[in-house]
Design a protein around this motif. Structure first.
Motif, mmCIF file in Angstrom:
data_model
loop_
_atom_site.group_PDB
_atom_site.id
_atom_site.type_symbol
_atom_site.label_atom_id
_atom_site.label_comp_id
_atom_site.label_asym_id
_atom_site.label_seq_id
_atom_site.Cartn_x
_atom_site.Cartn_y
_atom_site.Cartn_z
ATOM 1 N N UNK A 1 0.832 -1.203 0.000
ATOM 2 C CA UNK A 1 0.000 0.000 0.000
ATOM 3 C C UNK A 1 0.865 1.252 0.000
ATOM 4 N N UNK A 2 1.912 1.256 0.828
ATOM 5 C CA UNK A 2 2.803 2.405 0.852
ATOM 6 C C UNK A 2 3.457 2.654 -0.491
ATOM 7 N N UNK A 3 3.788 1.569 -1.200
ATOM 8 C CA UNK A 3 4.401 1.712 -2.519
ATOM 9 C C UNK A 3 3.427 2.346 -3.510
ATOM 10 N N UNK A 4 2.146 1.992 -3.399
ATOM 11 C CA UNK A 4 1.138 2.611 -4.273
ATOM 12 C C UNK A 4 1.053 4.109 -4.032
ATOM 13 N N UNK A 5 1.016 4.481 -2.763
ATOM 14 C CA UNK A 5 0.911 5.895 -2.414
ATOM 15 C C UNK A 5 2.150 6.651 -2.880
ATOM 16 N N UNK A 6 3.333 6.065 -2.666
ATOM 17 C CA UNK A 6 4.578 6.725 -3.089
ATOM 18 C C UNK A 6 4.609 6.913 -4.605
ATOM 19 N N UNK A 7 4.173 5.909 -5.332
ATOM 20 C CA UNK A 7 4.182 6.004 -6.791
ATOM 21 C C UNK A 7 3.253 7.113 -7.268
ATOM 22 N N UNK A 8 2.091 7.205 -6.631
ATOM 23 C CA UNK A 8 1.163 8.278 -6.987
ATOM 24 C C UNK A 8 1.778 9.635 -6.675
ATOM 25 N N UNK A 9 2.353 9.777 -5.492
ATOM 26 C CA UNK A 9 2.929 11.061 -5.089
ATOM 27 C C UNK A 9 4.076 11.479 -6.009
ATOM 28 N N UNK A 10 4.927 10.539 -6.372
ATOM 29 C CA UNK A 10 6.045 10.867 -7.243
ATOM 30 C C UNK A 10 5.574 11.273 -8.640
ATOM 31 N N UNK A 11 4.574 10.549 -9.151
ATOM 32 C CA UNK A 11 4.038 10.914 -10.458
ATOM 33 C C UNK A 11 3.370 12.269 -10.442
ATOM 34 N N UNK A 12 2.603 12.530 -9.388
ATOM 35 C CA UNK A 12 1.934 13.832 -9.268
ATOM 36 C C UNK A 12 2.962 14.953 -9.165
ATOM 37 N N UNK A 13 4.035 14.726 -8.403
ATOM 38 C CA UNK A 13 5.088 15.742 -8.291
ATOM 39 C C UNK A 13 5.705 16.040 -9.652
ATOM 40 N N UNK A 14 5.883 15.010 -10.466
ATOM 41 C CA UNK A 14 6.439 15.226 -11.806
ATOM 42 C C UNK A 14 5.499 16.071 -12.663
ATOM 43 N N UNK A 15 4.195 15.776 -12.569
ATOM 44 C CA UNK A 15 3.212 16.562 -13.324
ATOM 45 C C UNK A 15 3.236 18.020 -12.880
ATOM 46 N N UNK A 16 3.241 18.241 -11.576
ATOM 47 C CA UNK A 16 3.220 19.608 -11.057
ATOM 48 C C UNK A 16 4.530 20.335 -11.341
ATOM 49 N N UNK A 17 5.654 19.609 -11.317
ATOM 50 C CA UNK A 17 6.928 20.222 -11.702
ATOM 51 C C UNK A 17 6.870 20.721 -13.135
ATOM 52 N N UNK A 18 6.290 19.897 -14.009
ATOM 53 C CA UNK A 18 6.166 20.304 -15.404
ATOM 54 C C UNK A 18 5.284 21.524 -15.569
ATOM 55 N N UNK A 19 4.175 21.569 -14.843
ATOM 56 C CA UNK A 19 3.292 22.733 -14.925
ATOM 57 C C UNK A 19 3.974 23.972 -14.365
ATOM 58 N N UNK A 20 4.735 23.806 -13.301
ATOM 59 C CA UNK A 20 5.452 24.944 -12.722
ATOM 60 C C UNK A 20 6.484 25.497 -13.710
ATOM 61 N N UNK A 21 7.155 24.590 -14.425
ATOM 62 C CA UNK A 21 8.143 25.037 -15.416
ATOM 63 C C UNK A 21 7.479 25.800 -16.538
ATOM 64 N N UNK A 22 6.375 25.295 -17.032
ATOM 65 C CA UNK A 22 5.648 25.979 -18.104
ATOM 66 C C UNK A 22 5.120 27.322 -17.634
ATOM 67 N N UNK A 23 4.674 27.371 -16.382
ATOM 68 C CA UNK A 23 4.173 28.638 -15.854
ATOM 69 C C UNK A 23 5.273 29.673 -15.786
ATOM 70 N N UNK A 24 6.458 29.272 -15.285
ATOM 71 C CA UNK A 24 7.551 30.232 -15.163
ATOM 72 C C UNK A 24 8.083 30.638 -16.526
ATOM 73 N N UNK A 25 8.023 29.729 -17.488
ATOM 74 C CA UNK A 25 8.495 30.037 -18.840
ATOM 75 C C UNK A 25 7.568 31.011 -19.545
ATOM 76 N N UNK A 26 6.257 30.803 -19.328
ATOM 77 C CA UNK A 26 5.280 31.634 -20.012
ATOM 78 C C UNK A 26 4.867 32.868 -19.221
ATOM 79 N N UNK A 27 5.313 32.937 -17.951
ATOM 80 C CA UNK A 27 4.883 34.043 -17.098
ATOM 81 C C UNK A 27 5.637 35.323 -17.356
#
Length: 246
Positions: free
Chosen positions: A220-246
């Motif tokens: 169960x912990x591995x499932x949660x960690x995998x979700x959190x890591x994937x979500x962090x990658x998505x949000x990192x990408x959005x943050x980069x696009x925001x700073x690039x386009x801001x």
């Protein structure tokens, strides 16, 4: 409902309400609530207007006063469970990520509470016009706009986050449904199949190393960690696009 009216109004959210002189025995809220209880208990294959009517001890007239068919019922239940998702208040560039992360976790939790939900997304017709789904979308757009995203960019960001969450949670929901049918716990089931899994990955060196590294881990912990890591990658990408386009 006449065939031409159904064609003109293919959704519960787009057709005009029916007019009745007498008060229906059931309310729409009662119908939707019981449908959700049926889905939670028995899954999507068990949902039918006949079975729902039997659970409500109601005739077809009472049911069809509010819901023309099963497709409309699906639109209603999908929108109803989206009402469980709250969007935290956020303002400015520093809070959008935390708010988006909270919504992502709330959406995941909602799908895992109602594992049938994932299988209905493709059959939900015009459910996106429902009040809960529209409120959720509008609130999320507001969070991202307040952080400096243009409206189109905010819309793309919301779609990206939701696509990630739905994809991950759909797999989790299917796995947990299989577990529930087996009557076994997550860790117990994994330990039983692990020898076969390790044998299957022997010809594949990268998978072999990966399986060796996670042998005995908390599933169960591995499932949660995998979700959190994937979500962090998505949000990192959005943050980069925001700073690039801001």
């Amino acid at each position: 409902m006449p065939a031409d009216e159904q064609t003109a109004y293919p959704s519960v959210w787009t057709r005009p309400p029916r007019r009745r002189r007498d008060q229906p025995a059931l309310s729409r809220e009662q119908i939707v609530s019981e449908a959700i209880r049926l889905l939670d208990a028995d899954g999507v294959d068990a949902l039918s207007m006949r079975k729902l009517g039997a659970r409500l001890n109601a005739g077809a007239t009472s049911m069809y006063s509010h819901v023309a068919n099963k497709d409309e019922l699906i639109e209603l239940v999908v929108d109803e469970v989206h009402g469980e998702i709250e969007v935290p208040a956020a303002s400015g560039a520093q809070e959008w990520r935390e708010a988006t992360e909270a919504v992502a976790h709330s959406l995941r939790a909602t799908i895992l509470r109602h594992p049938w939900l994932a299988s209905l997304f493709g059959a939900a017709g015009m459910a996106y016009l429902g009040p809960n789904m529209m409120r959720l979308s509008d609130d999320m757009l507001g969070v991202l706009e307040s952080a400096g995203f243009e409206l189109d960019a905010a819309d793309n960001a919301v779609s990206t986050v939701f696509a990630f969450v739905v994809g991950m949670a759909t797999t989790e929901a299917a796995w947990l449904t299989t577990l529930a049918r087996s009557g076994q716990g997550e860790q117990e089931w994994t330990e039983q199949v692990w020898p076969a899994a390790e044998a299957a990955v022997q010809p594949y060196p990268r998978l072999r190393r990966q399986y060796a590294a996670i042998r005995g881990a908390d599933v169960r912990g591995a499932r949660v960690d995998k979700f959190n890591q994937g979500l962090a990658s998505v949000l990192d990408g959005l943050a980069t696009r925001r700073s690039t386009n801001g």
